[in-house]
Write an enzyme that holds these catalytic residues in place. Structure first.
Site, PDB file in Angstrom:
ATOM      1  N   GLU A 173      10.872  -4.770   3.930  1.00 13.22           N
ATOM      2  CA  GLU A 173      10.924  -6.194   3.561  1.00 13.22           C
ATOM      3  C   GLU A 173      10.509  -6.383   2.104  1.00 13.22           C
ATOM      4  OE1 GLU A 173       9.522  -4.863   6.242  1.00 13.22           O
ATOM      5  OE2 GLU A 173       9.490  -6.254   7.952  1.00 13.22           O
ATOM      6  N   HIS A 180      -2.735 -32.853  19.026  1.00 14.74           N
ATOM      7  CA  HIS A 180      -1.545 -33.616  19.418  1.00 14.74           C
ATOM      8  C   HIS A 180      -0.413 -32.688  19.816  1.00 14.74           C
ATOM      9  CE1 HIS A 180      -3.512 -37.280  18.041  1.00 14.74           C
ATOM     10  NE2 HIS A 180      -4.053 -36.488  17.126  1.00 14.74           N
ATOM     11  N   LYS A 237      10.136  -0.273  13.406  1.00 13.63           N
ATOM     12  CA  LYS A 237      10.611  -0.021  12.038  1.00 13.63           C
ATOM     13  C   LYS A 237      11.715   1.035  12.059  1.00 13.63           C
ATOM     14  CE  LYS A 237       6.215  -0.847   9.637  1.00 13.63           C
ATOM     15  NZ  LYS A 237       5.152  -0.248   8.853  1.00 13.63           N
ATOM     16  N   GLU A 279      -3.671  -6.613  15.246  1.00 18.75           N
ATOM     17  CA  GLU A 279      -3.221  -5.302  14.761  1.00 18.75           C
ATOM     18  C   GLU A 279      -4.354  -4.272  14.911  1.00 18.75           C
ATOM     19  OE1 GLU A 279      -1.778  -4.350  10.595  1.00 18.75           O
ATOM     20  OE2 GLU A 279       0.155  -4.705  11.522  1.00 18.75           O
ATOM     21  N   LYS A 315       0.848  -1.203   0.000  1.00 17.76           N
ATOM     22  CA  LYS A 315       0.000   0.000   0.000  1.00 17.76           C
ATOM     23  C   LYS A 315       0.882   1.251   0.000  1.00 17.76           C
ATOM     24  CE  LYS A 315      -3.603   2.299   2.653  1.00 17.76           C
ATOM     25  NZ  LYS A 315      -4.497   2.251   3.802  1.00 17.76           N
ATOM     26  N   GLY A 354      -4.645  -2.226   5.151  1.00 12.92           N
ATOM     27  CA  GLY A 354      -3.922  -3.421   4.675  1.00 12.92           C
ATOM     28  C   GLY A 354      -4.594  -4.725   5.087  1.00 12.92           C
ATOM     29  N   ARG A 355      -4.938  -4.847   6.361  1.00  6.67           N
ATOM     30  CA  ARG A 355      -5.494  -6.126   6.832  1.00  6.67           C
ATOM     31  C   ARG A 355      -6.958  -6.307   6.442  1.00  6.67           C
ATOM     32  NH1 ARG A 355      -3.991  -2.702  10.637  1.00  6.67           N
ATOM     33  NH2 ARG A 355      -5.506  -1.828  12.100  1.00  6.67           N
TER      34      ARG A 355
HETATM   35  O1  F6P Z   1       3.826  -2.896   9.612  1.00  6.71           O
HETATM   36  C1  F6P Z   1       2.476  -3.167   9.576  1.00  6.71           C
HETATM   37  C2  F6P Z   1       1.905  -2.907   8.225  1.00  6.71           C
HETATM   38  O2  F6P Z   1       1.783  -1.551   8.015  1.00  6.71           O
HETATM   39  C3  F6P Z   1       0.566  -3.608   8.084  1.00  6.71           C
HETATM   40  O3  F6P Z   1      -0.466  -2.899   8.637  1.00  6.71           O
HETATM   41  C4  F6P Z   1       0.490  -3.770   6.611  1.00  6.71           C
HETATM   42  O4  F6P Z   1      -0.475  -4.713   6.264  1.00  6.71           O
HETATM   43  C5  F6P Z   1       1.900  -4.198   6.291  1.00  6.71           C
HETATM   44  O5  F6P Z   1       2.695  -3.442   7.185  1.00  6.71           O
HETATM   45  C6  F6P Z   1       2.349  -3.980   4.880  1.00  6.71           C
HETATM   46  O6  F6P Z   1       2.272  -2.645   4.512  1.00  6.71           O
HETATM   47  P1  F6P Z   1       2.373  -2.207   2.996  1.00  6.71           P
HETATM   48  O7  F6P Z   1       1.225  -2.811   2.243  1.00  6.71           O
HETATM   49  O8  F6P Z   1       2.330  -0.723   2.992  1.00  6.71           O
HETATM   50  O9  F6P Z   1       3.683  -2.728   2.453  1.00  6.71           O
END
Ligand code: F6P
Length: 507
Positions: free
Chosen positions: A191, A362, A472, A331, A185, A245-246
């Site tokens: 990452e 189990h 972060k 979250e 987003k 995002g979620r």
């Molecule tokens: O660090 C949390 C977060 O902001 C989530 O809320 C989000 O889903 C994820 O990182 C990924 O964010 P983006 O879609 O901006 O890469």
């Protein structure tokens, strides 16, 4: 809210229920198991094995009215600013309306064209690069709908910045025939950008730097940044700042899912979500699945004080569902400040965990049955499997029913204290006919609105995630030190600094 008549009435009622065993509640009420259920479009919620009565449900419904839940639902569904800390709507429900906003409809059409092109013969594999909400939804849903997946395209998910994930996800793939969708987003997530750069270098090694860009599409609210990365404007799909995002599975974040299962199955999933949106908006609280799930969550968390709950799908296809719900719930609800900026006066979001049954039986069910903590369980099961091994399915479901039964009623007369099952351990069962795209959409929307219900009672904002930011920032600073681009921070604590020093010495 904790100082209202509704809250006090629930507290007094909980006191009256202390010491009452689920066995007693069932013994004195022969049709409790049929009555304390609710159903929406074939999805059954059996909440009878919770420590509650009809009176509890009435008191919880009064609590929902007291916090004006119905009004808040309408505000959310009509695109009002409900994400008040970020001053924007949380309008994920618009993505799945039969009459979506025009920009949403256009993007769905572009997605369908992309999904069909992905199957045109040029590509063997599609890798979704994203993390959190840009990974968990499509990854979970692609696994859940495995029987709908067109096997001609190998759809995989790369999320962790751990290079081992890149190695495993690309193992066996031909870079010349692999397509990547970078989903972010913000298009700033370290990452995701690190993985995207590594993927591009991997492709460029095989096809040259110029051709490599045509292996990439993007889904983002920052199309400028995606284009800067080198992705062609035609391959950039929009998401909007009003989709969290979620909560984004129904947006272009679901592009890899659509490429895997096709636009029709994707549309069925959206229809399932929309059905629950409408149900949430209109059904009376005592028949309202998401509201009931949320209100029972409040009952368990705030009145009984249980700090965690487990989501246990009796479905291997839903193996990633607990992880998906973990982000959605934790979250959203891991907050300790109310709308007005004051500290939350009661407990808020519980810890969510789980994995599919029967495997968990189990592993950790020992603690569920005999541990000193009570863990409410949400079981999910299906009457018909997506395979032909009926005897397996009967066994799977027999185990689900048996676990809920054992938790609730225990076995009091075993003699040996080590073998005694106290019972009186609450659980809820969600039972659907079959795991289809529509059912999956229902389940996702059900949990989204469960979370919304709870947040409304707690007066917290479920749509921001400020708590992820500090880590972060610190990681960015430390990463600069690890690469030698910055000097060590002289004010850093001695523990963190000596760990960094040891890492630098030993790496
Ligand atoms: O660090 C949390 C977060 O902001 C989530 O809320 C989000 O889903 C994820 O990182 C990924 O964010 P983006 O879609 O901006 O890469």
């Amino acid at each position: 809210m904790h100082d209202t008549g509704e809250w006090h009435a629930l507290s007094a009622h909980r006191d009256a229920l202390r010491g009452v065993h689920l066995r007693d509640l069932f013994d004195r009420d022969s049709d409790r198991g049929e009555r304390l259920t609710a159903e929406a479009d074939g999805l059954l919620l059996d909440y009878s094995k919770n420590r509650l009565t009809d009176e509890t449900v009435a008191l919880l419904a009064a609590l929902a009215d007291g916090v004006r839940l119905r009004e808040w639902i309408v505000n959310m569904l009509t695109g009002e600013v409900v994400n008040f800390t970020e001053s924007r709507p949380a309008w994920h429900t618009a993505l799945r309306r039969p009459d979506p906003p025009p920009e949403v409809g256009e993007e769905l059409d572009r997605m369908a064209a992309f999904a069909s092109e992905a199957h045109g013969g040029k590509w063997d594999a599609l890798v979704n690069i994203g993390i959190g909400g840009s990974d968990l939804g499509p990854a979970m849903a692609t696994a859940a709908l495995a029987t709908y997946v067109n096997q001609e395209l190998d759809v995989r998910f790369l999320s962790n910045v751990d290079g081992a994930h890149f190695r495993e996800v690309t193992r066996g793939l031909d870079p010349a025939r692999t397509l990547f969708i970078v989903v972010s987003k913000t298009f700033t997530t370290t990452e995701t950008l690190t993985n995207a750069r590594t993927a591009r270098a991997w492709v460029a090694d095989a096809v040259g730097a110029k051709a490599a860009n045509s292996h990439f599409a993007a889904v983002t609210a920052r199309s400028d940044k995606a284009r800067e990365f080198g992705i062609d404007a035609n391959a950039v799909f929009a998401m909007w700042d009003w989709v969290g995002g979620r909560y984004s599975l129904g947006s272009a974040v679901g592009l890899s899912l659509m490429a895997a299962v096709g636009p029709d199955a994707f549309a069925d999933m959206l229809a399932g979500m929309h059905h629950i949106d409408e149900h949430f908006r209109t059904a009376p609280w005592a028949e309202n699945l998401p509201a009931l799930l949320g209100l029972i969550g409040i009952w368990n968390r705030n009145f009984w004080g249980w700090p965690t709950y487990a989501v246990l799908p009796y479905s291997q296809e839903l193996a990633l569902f607990p992880a998906y719900i973990q982000q959605l719930d934790m979250e959203s609800s891991g907050k300790s400040v109310q709308a007005d900026g004051t500290p939350a006066p009661t407990a808020t979001g519980p810890v969510v965990w789980g994995q599919p049954g029967t495997n968990g039986q189990h592993a950790f069910h020992q603690l569920l049955h005999q541990g000193t903590d009570i863990v409410p369980v949400e079981f999910i099961g299906f009457c018909r499997p997506n395979h032909s091994h009926i005897e397996h399915h009967d066994l799977l479901m027999a185990n689900l029913f048996a676990q809920a039964e054992a938790l609730a009623f225990g076995a009091p007369d075993a003699g040996d204290p080590h073998r005694q099952f106290p019972g009186n351990r609450p659980s809820t069962v969600l039972l659907a006919d079959q795991l289809t795209p529509r059912t999956l959409g229902q389940l996702v929307a059900l949990y989204e609105h469960k979370v919304f219900t709870q947040a409304t009672v707690w007066s917290i904002n479920p749509f921001d995630q400020g708590g992820v930011e500090l880590g972060k920032t610190l990681a960015t600073d430390i990463a600069a030190e690890l690469t030698g681009a910055a000097h060590p921070n002289p004010t850093r604590d001695s523990s963190t600094q000596s760990l960094i020093n040891r890492y630098l010495e030993h790496r």
